[in-house]
Write a protein that holds these residues in place. Structure first.
Motif, short mmCIF file in Angstrom:
data_model
loop_
_atom_site.label_atom_id
_atom_site.label_comp_id
_atom_site.label_asym_id
_atom_site.label_seq_id
_atom_site.Cartn_x
_atom_site.Cartn_y
_atom_site.Cartn_z
N ARG A 152 30.24 35.77 42.02
CA ARG A 152 31.10 36.85 42.51
C ARG A 152 30.29 37.83 43.35
O ARG A 152 29.27 38.34 42.91
CB ARG A 152 31.74 37.61 41.34
CG ARG A 152 32.24 36.73 40.21
CD ARG A 152 33.57 36.10 40.53
NE ARG A 152 33.98 35.18 39.47
CZ ARG A 152 35.22 35.03 39.05
NH1 ARG A 152 36.20 35.74 39.59
NH2 ARG A 152 35.52 34.16 38.11
N GLY A 153 30.74 38.08 44.55
CA GLY A 153 30.10 39.06 45.40
C GLY A 153 28.77 38.65 45.97
O GLY A 153 28.03 39.48 46.50
N LEU A 156 28.03 34.62 51.15
CA LEU A 156 28.90 33.46 51.30
C LEU A 156 28.12 32.15 51.36
O LEU A 156 28.59 31.12 50.88
CB LEU A 156 29.78 33.59 52.54
CG LEU A 156 31.06 34.40 52.39
CD1 LEU A 156 30.78 35.90 52.32
CD2 LEU A 156 32.05 34.11 53.52
N ARG A 159 27.82 29.94 48.38
CA ARG A 159 29.00 29.22 47.91
C ARG A 159 29.49 28.19 48.92
O ARG A 159 30.53 27.57 48.74
CB ARG A 159 30.14 30.22 47.64
CG ARG A 159 29.79 31.28 46.64
CD ARG A 159 29.44 30.68 45.28
NE ARG A 159 30.57 29.97 44.70
CZ ARG A 159 30.45 29.02 43.77
NH1 ARG A 159 29.25 28.66 43.32
NH2 ARG A 159 31.53 28.43 43.29
N GLY A 204 35.26 41.91 40.86
CA GLY A 204 34.83 40.52 40.72
C GLY A 204 35.95 39.52 40.44
O GLY A 204 35.69 38.31 40.43
N TYR A 234 34.11 40.85 48.56
CA TYR A 234 34.71 39.96 47.57
C TYR A 234 36.00 40.57 47.01
O TYR A 234 37.00 39.87 46.86
CB TYR A 234 33.71 39.70 46.44
CG TYR A 234 34.07 38.52 45.58
CD1 TYR A 234 33.69 37.23 45.95
CD2 TYR A 234 34.83 38.67 44.43
CE1 TYR A 234 34.03 36.13 45.18
CE2 TYR A 234 35.18 37.59 43.65
CZ TYR A 234 34.77 36.32 44.03
OH TYR A 234 35.14 35.24 43.26
N ASP A 235 35.98 41.87 46.72
CA ASP A 235 37.19 42.54 46.22
C ASP A 235 38.23 42.71 47.32
O ASP A 235 39.44 42.66 47.05
CB ASP A 235 36.85 43.92 45.67
CG ASP A 235 36.22 43.89 44.29
OD1 ASP A 235 36.18 42.80 43.66
OD2 ASP A 235 35.75 44.95 43.84
N ARG A 266 34.34 38.83 56.20
CA ARG A 266 33.90 38.14 54.99
C ARG A 266 35.00 38.16 53.93
O ARG A 266 35.19 37.18 53.19
CB ARG A 266 32.62 38.77 54.45
CG ARG A 266 31.41 38.63 55.39
CD ARG A 266 30.10 39.01 54.70
NE ARG A 266 30.14 40.32 54.09
CZ ARG A 266 29.90 41.47 54.74
NH1 ARG A 266 29.59 41.44 56.04
NH2 ARG A 266 29.95 42.62 54.10
N ALA A 267 35.73 39.28 53.84
CA ALA A 267 36.83 39.36 52.87
C ALA A 267 37.89 38.30 53.18
O ALA A 267 38.43 37.66 52.25
CB ALA A 267 37.44 40.76 52.91
N TRP A 270 36.63 35.08 51.88
CA TRP A 270 36.76 34.97 50.42
C TRP A 270 38.21 34.71 50.02
O TRP A 270 38.47 33.96 49.06
CB TRP A 270 36.24 36.23 49.74
CG TRP A 270 34.75 36.32 49.63
CD1 TRP A 270 33.94 37.30 50.12
CD2 TRP A 270 33.88 35.40 48.97
NE1 TRP A 270 32.62 37.05 49.82
CE2 TRP A 270 32.56 35.88 49.11
CE3 TRP A 270 34.08 34.21 48.28
CZ2 TRP A 270 31.46 35.23 48.58
CZ3 TRP A 270 32.98 33.55 47.74
CH2 TRP A 270 31.68 34.06 47.89
#
Length: 301
Positions: A152-153, A156, A159, A204, A234-235, A266-267, A270
């Protein structure tokens, strides 16, 4: 989401009542307040205590550290988010193992409302400003000893293999157009400048299932078990997971200049990754099936 893991300890009313009677002395008349089972999630069994409280008890050993994380950090997070009007389940009682129950547990506030999954996207626009204000208050620098989460967070790039594997798993099960859209968003996130501001507190696991609301009124953010320090992007994926285009525009406007364009890119990536995760799993829950389908449509906006 797939079927939740089996409980490793049977949590029953007699046990919960005994733990409350023994340890919840900070709550007047706790031992005699009405007690009723509310839900069993992946991690915790939840019981309603009277009108104002909830009891959260881990169902399996892997969940126990998550409760400790909440007990350690939620009091300060709740204080920071209070001006936004969004509640946070900061523990009122931090319970300890006792009476044969092996893990920490908590008594937290009960928030009247429903999980956001059941509220139509068009009715969620009223959440935009308070949620943006809450996240701006949450996303402050985290101390070096913040809880660590390996997925989480994180950048990138860490992942990338997992997301590529998920896309390959979905090939032939969903359309190439869907995979191309999600893959393009993920690639854009990978090529955006990475977060360089140091770890910020993040929830998260921010999606509509962890938002409590009454229609257009956002009541609380719950389930902070994955709280950690990392990239706030991430949020911010919640912009696509929770809102339609109008709500998302209001959410971004309310966030103002709190996040740069690279963070929003980036958000978006995600959000695509989370949607692929939902699509890749056998889904026995109609609400999460709807979330996957709706989020897929929103990724284009």
């Amino acid at each position: 989401m797939p079927d939740k893991p089996a409980a490793e300890v049977q949590v029953h009313e007699q046990l919960v009542r005994a733990l409350i009677s023994s340890q919840a002395t900070a709550i007047p008349d706790a031992a005699t307040l009405p007690l009723a089972h509310a839900a069993d999630g992946w991690d915790c069994s939840v019981w309603r205590l009277g009108d104002d409280f909830a009891v959260r008890l881990p169902r399996r050993a892997l969940s126990a550290p998550l409760v400790l994380h909440e007990q350690a950090v939620l009091p300060s997070i709740a204080a920071r988010l209070a001006p936004s009007g969004v509640g946070v389940p900061a523990p009122i009682v931090s319970g300890r193992p006792e009476l044969g129950y092996p893990w920490p547990w908590s008594v937290v506030p009960w928030f009247d409302g429903t999980a956001g999954l059941g509220i139509p996207r068009a009715d969620r626009a009223g959440w935009a400003t308070p949620l943006a204000e809450a996240l701006l208050a949450l996303h402050v620098p985290a101390p070096p000893d913040h809880p660590v989460n390996s997925v989480r967070g994180v950048p990138l790039a860490r992942r990338a293999d997992a997301v590529a594997g998920r896309m390959e798993s979905l090939r032939g099960r969903v359309s190439d157009v869907v995979l191309e859209r999600a893959g393009g968003l993920w690639a854009a996130g990978l090529h955006a400048p990475p977060w360089s501001g140091g770890p910020r507190w993040i929830h998260g696991d921010l999606h509509p299932g962890n938002l409590i609301a009454r229609g257009s009124h956002l009541v609380a953010i719950i389930d902070f078990g994955d709280v950690t320090g990392g990239d706030p992007a991430y949020d911010l994926a919640v912009a696509w997971l929770a809102f339609d285009q109008a709500g998302r525009s209001s959410f971004r406007a309310a966030a103002g200049d709190g996040y740069d364009e690279a963070t929003w890119t980036r958000a978006h990536a995600w959000a695509a990754a989370f949607t692929l995760l939902l699509l890749d799993r056998t889904d026995d829950d109609p609400e999460y099936a709807t979330l996957a389908a709706d989020a897929l449509q929103e990724l284009s906006g």
